[in-house]
Design an enzyme around this catalytic site. Structure first.
Site, mmCIF file in Angstrom:
data_model
loop_
_atom_site.group_PDB
_atom_site.id
_atom_site.type_symbol
_atom_site.label_atom_id
_atom_site.label_comp_id
_atom_site.label_asym_id
_atom_site.label_seq_id
_atom_site.Cartn_x
_atom_site.Cartn_y
_atom_site.Cartn_z
ATOM 1 N N LEU A 1 1.026 -1.180 0.015
ATOM 2 C CA LEU A 1 -0.043 -0.026 -0.058
ATOM 3 C C LEU A 1 0.924 1.206 -0.003
ATOM 4 O O LEU A 1 1.726 1.487 0.941
ATOM 5 C CB LEU A 1 -0.725 0.036 1.349
ATOM 6 C CG LEU A 1 -2.228 1.138 1.385
ATOM 7 C CD1 LEU A 1 -3.100 0.709 0.247
ATOM 8 C CD2 LEU A 1 -2.859 1.147 2.549
ATOM 9 N N ASP A 2 0.894 1.973 -1.143
ATOM 10 C CA ASP A 2 2.194 2.956 -1.282
ATOM 11 C C ASP A 2 2.115 3.954 -0.243
ATOM 12 O O ASP A 2 1.009 4.101 0.396
ATOM 13 C CB ASP A 2 1.830 3.434 -2.732
ATOM 14 C CG ASP A 2 2.103 2.446 -3.863
ATOM 15 O OD1 ASP A 2 3.249 1.885 -3.637
ATOM 16 O OD2 ASP A 2 1.208 2.575 -4.859
ATOM 17 N N ARG A 3 3.147 4.619 -0.148
ATOM 18 C CA ARG A 3 3.385 5.746 0.614
ATOM 19 C C ARG A 3 2.401 6.576 0.833
ATOM 20 O O ARG A 3 1.795 7.159 1.932
ATOM 21 C CB ARG A 3 4.839 6.227 0.607
ATOM 22 C CG ARG A 3 5.429 7.324 1.667
ATOM 23 C CD ARG A 3 6.651 7.880 1.136
ATOM 24 N NE ARG A 3 6.836 9.009 2.377
ATOM 25 C CZ ARG A 3 8.105 9.753 1.594
ATOM 26 N NH1 ARG A 3 8.574 9.398 0.907
ATOM 27 N NH2 ARG A 3 8.454 10.750 2.745
ATOM 28 N N SER B 1 -0.717 6.242 -0.105
ATOM 29 C CA SER B 1 -1.926 5.733 0.040
ATOM 30 C C SER B 1 -2.347 5.374 1.500
ATOM 31 O O SER B 1 -1.502 5.402 2.175
ATOM 32 C CB SER B 1 -2.206 4.621 -0.762
ATOM 33 O OG SER B 1 -2.018 4.851 -2.250
#
Length: 206
Positions: A66-68, A70
């Site tokens: 879960l990207d930085r 997001s």
């Protein structure tokens, strides 16, 4: 000791850390509401915020990224089989995202998302896509998104059954509605209910 393997994701070309066997001890499953600007890993040489700043449990690893930039649900486990079930495309585990986009998608744009579109790494699987009202339980983002006064924003609920690098953002941009804010609400049968940003809880999985 829990052994790790790296597996190349055919869609992204990146190597992902995976747990390659069942845990010796009890299975552990942790649900974490990841805040904005937190990396989905426990270490970072650059000194940025990581899972270690919030989660005291050791020996667990994120099932998928879960990207930085997001927010939302991150599942961590020490069970390699469960990790594979949640992340490998052939299992088609549903992931629900609440997405704030720039502009108001029309029926044509939503239909493109539903039927699958072709990105630079190939066609996507059909996805769920529907316009929704902004959830009344949603916390404010820190820092706030950058809005342009002349352009309205709207929310879409998107359900994916695969997980490529920054897939939701690329999909909405492809149909002309850039993502401003991205929150993963649910994964498999788990969701964010009862978890404030930065909070985690351990759950049973049978």
């Amino acid at each position: 000791m829990l052994k790790l393997a790296t597996k190349k994701n055919s869609a992204t070309g990146r190597r992902q850390k995976t747990v390659n066997r069942a845990p010796k001890g009890p299975r552990r499953v942790i649900l974490f509401n990841k805040p904005f600007d937190v990396l989905p890993q426990f270490t970072d040489e650059a000194g940025r915020k990581t899972l270690k700043d919030y989660i005291s449990v050791t020996g667990v690893y994120a099932a998928g990224r879960l990207d930085r930039d997001s927010e939302g649900l991150l599942v961590l486990t020490n069970d390699g089989k469960l990790q594979a079930k949640l992340t490998q495309p052939q299992h088609k585990t549903g992931k629900v995202y609440l997405v704030q986009v720039e502009g108001i998608p029309d029926t044509e744009a939503l239909e493109k998302l539903r039927h699958g579109i072709t990105l630079n790494d190939g066609p996507t699987l059909p996805a769920g896509a529907e316009l929704i009202a902004e959830p009344d339980w949603l916390w404010p983002r820190d820092p706030p998104i950058r809005e342009r006064k002349a352009i309205p924003t709207s929310w879409i609920k998107i359900t994916l059954y695969e997980g490529r690098n920054r897939q939701v953002r690329r999909m909405t941009a492809h149909v002309g509605f850039p993502t401003l804010r991205l929150i993963r609400y649910s994964l498999n049968n788990w969701n964010l209910d009862g978890l404030a940003p930065g909070e985690w809880k351990e759950v049973k999985y049978v």
